[in-house]
Design an enzyme around this catalytic site. Sequence first.
Site, PDB file in Angstrom:
ATOM      1  N   ARG A 161       0.899  -1.220   0.090  1.00 38.40           N
ATOM      2  CA  ARG A 161       0.030  -0.171  -0.120  1.00 38.40           C
ATOM      3  C   ARG A 161       0.712   1.368  -0.145  1.00 38.40           C
ATOM      4  O   ARG A 161       0.609   2.241   0.561  1.00 38.40           O
ATOM      5  CB  ARG A 161      -0.793   0.209   1.404  1.00 38.40           C
ATOM      6  N   SER A 236     -10.764  -0.840   3.246  1.00 36.60           N
ATOM      7  CA  SER A 236     -10.034  -0.932   4.462  1.00 36.60           C
ATOM      8  C   SER A 236      -9.549   0.374   5.034  1.00 36.60           C
ATOM      9  O   SER A 236      -8.849   1.340   4.149  1.00 36.60           O
ATOM     10  CB  SER A 236      -8.517  -1.641   4.105  1.00 36.60           C
ATOM     11  N   GLU A 332      -5.001   3.736   6.448  1.00 32.77           N
ATOM     12  CA  GLU A 332      -4.545   3.494   5.073  1.00 32.77           C
ATOM     13  C   GLU A 332      -5.327   4.631   4.264  1.00 32.77           C
ATOM     14  O   GLU A 332      -4.843   5.237   3.359  1.00 32.77           O
ATOM     15  CB  GLU A 332      -5.403   2.192   4.441  1.00 32.77           C
TER      16      GLU A 332
HETATM   17  N1  EPU Z   1     -10.734 -10.898  10.332  1.00 31.98           N
HETATM   18  C1  EPU Z   1     -11.266 -10.989  11.385  1.00 31.98           C
HETATM   19  N2  EPU Z   1     -12.237 -10.181  11.852  1.00 31.98           N
HETATM   20  C2  EPU Z   1     -12.676  -9.149  10.431  1.00 31.98           C
HETATM   21  C3  EPU Z   1     -12.052  -9.229   9.491  1.00 31.98           C
HETATM   22  C4  EPU Z   1     -10.919 -10.064   9.537  1.00 31.98           C
HETATM   23  O1  EPU Z   1     -10.867 -11.716  12.159  1.00 31.98           O
HETATM   24  O2  EPU Z   1     -13.666  -8.477  11.010  1.00 31.98           O
HETATM   25  C5  EPU Z   1      -9.578 -11.927   9.654  1.00 31.98           C
HETATM   26  C6  EPU Z   1     -10.059 -12.886   8.766  1.00 31.98           C
HETATM   27  O3  EPU Z   1     -10.807 -13.814   9.485  1.00 31.98           O
HETATM   28  C7  EPU Z   1      -8.896 -13.276   7.896  1.00 31.98           C
HETATM   29  C8  EPU Z   1      -7.872 -12.108   8.116  1.00 31.98           C
HETATM   30  O4  EPU Z   1      -8.241 -11.467   8.997  1.00 31.98           O
HETATM   31  O5  EPU Z   1      -8.077 -14.564   8.867  1.00 31.98           O
HETATM   32  C9  EPU Z   1      -7.807 -11.481   6.893  1.00 31.98           C
HETATM   33  O6  EPU Z   1      -9.044 -10.802   6.520  1.00 31.98           O
HETATM   34  P1  EPU Z   1      -9.578 -10.591   4.999  1.00 31.98           P
HETATM   35  O7  EPU Z   1      -9.249 -11.618   4.098  1.00 31.98           O
HETATM   36  O8  EPU Z   1     -10.830 -10.365   4.727  1.00 31.98           O
HETATM   37  O9  EPU Z   1      -8.614  -9.556   4.450  1.00 31.98           O
HETATM   38  P2  EPU Z   1      -7.931  -8.200   5.048  1.00 31.98           P
HETATM   39  O10 EPU Z   1      -6.562  -8.650   5.674  1.00 31.98           O
HETATM   40  O11 EPU Z   1      -8.734  -7.814   6.199  1.00 31.98           O
HETATM   41  C10 EPU Z   1      -6.864  -7.205   2.832  1.00 31.98           C
HETATM   42  C11 EPU Z   1      -6.813  -5.849   2.342  1.00 31.98           C
HETATM   43  C12 EPU Z   1      -8.076  -5.791   1.447  1.00 31.98           C
HETATM   44  C13 EPU Z   1      -8.260  -6.731   0.520  1.00 31.98           C
HETATM   45  C14 EPU Z   1      -8.259  -8.349   1.311  1.00 31.98           C
HETATM   46  C15 EPU Z   1      -8.122  -9.562   0.471  1.00 31.98           C
HETATM   47  C16 EPU Z   1      -5.433  -4.358   3.445  1.00 31.98           C
HETATM   48  C17 EPU Z   1      -5.364  -3.358   4.317  1.00 31.98           C
HETATM   49  N3  EPU Z   1      -6.559  -4.931   3.301  1.00 31.98           N
HETATM   50  O12 EPU Z   1      -7.824  -7.102   3.970  1.00 31.98           O
HETATM   51  O13 EPU Z   1      -7.951  -4.660   0.810  1.00 31.98           O
HETATM   52  O14 EPU Z   1      -9.252  -6.856  -0.134  1.00 31.98           O
HETATM   53  O15 EPU Z   1      -6.883  -8.384   2.240  1.00 31.98           O
HETATM   54  O16 EPU Z   1      -6.950  -9.716  -0.005  1.00 31.98           O
HETATM   55  O17 EPU Z   1      -4.392  -4.984   3.122  1.00 31.98           O
HETATM   56  C18 EPU Z   1      -8.881  -1.943   0.577  1.00 31.98           C
HETATM   57  O18 EPU Z   1      -7.620  -1.907   0.453  1.00 31.98           O
HETATM   58  O19 EPU Z   1      -9.614  -1.318   0.842  1.00 31.98           O
HETATM   59  C19 EPU Z   1      -9.105  -3.829   0.788  1.00 31.98           C
HETATM   60  C20 EPU Z   1     -10.366  -3.943   0.905  1.00 31.98           C
END
Ligand code: EPU
Length: 336
Positions: A161, A236, A332
Amino acid sequence: MIQENISLKPYNTFGIDVQAKRFTQVDAIPALKKLIQTFPDEPYFILSGGSNMLLTQDIEQLVIKLDFKGIKIIKEDEAFVWVESQASEVWHDFVQWTLTRDYGGLENLSLIPGHVGTTPVQNIGAYGVEIKDTMVSCKALNIDTLAIEEFSNAACQFGYRESIFKKEAKDRYIILSVVYRLTKKNHVLRTNYGVINSELERMGVVTPTIQDISRAVIAIRSSKLPNPAELGNSGSFFKNPIVSKAVFETLLKKYPTLPYYTIDEEHIKIPAGWLIETSGYKGYRIGDAGVHSKQALVLVNYGNAQGIELKKLAETIQNEIFNIFAIHLEAEVNIF
Ligand code: EPU
């Protein structure tokens, strides 16, 4: 034409109602140059898709809304096609344009809000893919010299990012167009992100195409991430923090179910969504500002939240996470 006292509510996906003292829209490079020459000593506020910003006050600077449209193939060989998109194309529509022609590389990035021109700024990423994997170069207008400069992939200094446009090039350039190199055959399918495989299975797909992957990503995102047209948000809100191995191991002892991604020998990325959920803030709401009930990393505007209220909520969460886990969550989203 410069308009006065324009509400920016329709121009930011959080749906925050602040005013631009002066507002103008440009759709061609000569007009943009002329505008800058007419107001040479101003700090400008460049508005693109408005999907990664939280507006907390009226904007005093001249707001320039970009409206550069057009997609074209600039080169191709047996295996690859080089596609150039102007900055103001809607990212998801551009991704669908490539998939309709069976060009591979952007399918995992389906349904990310925003415009093409901002994709290099924060190196958008999802489901194991980042824009740096396919981006060849971008053209940007140097606001001081009015020269159009080309930034290669390496010159963009991409990180998680991160790019040069968030560091030394910040506020000095306006990105005009971006070139991506996409596959025409032998597409590389990136389904190693667990949720993609299970979604493809649920869809009954055995040998997925790039279009199937896009459909799976759309289904996953739609189930967790709120549609800005229905519920104001900026995706995010925080970055996933990267911590040292020592910090991670201490945490893991206390929270054995902690999800994580290994970055390298020394660094581990921890999902901020998990930290926020574990701290009890998932689904939290104060007034019209809230934490999304299906994905804790996303802050939402239930209707009439002010930017300052969302900013306060973000700070409360940052403090709480620091108190519980001794981890600093970095926003972010750009806060103005
Ligand atoms: N999780 C939780 N609780 C929540 C949300 C997530 O426990 O409320 C846990 C999930 O269970 C999982 C882990 O966190 O084990 C990761 O969750 P997720 O796959 O939803 O992805 P993220 O790390 O929360 C990142 C990006 C997203 C992108 C997703 C999928 C960042 C800041 N965000 O989110 O990007 O879509 O991975 O690759 O890196 C964005 O930048 O606007 C965005 C949506």
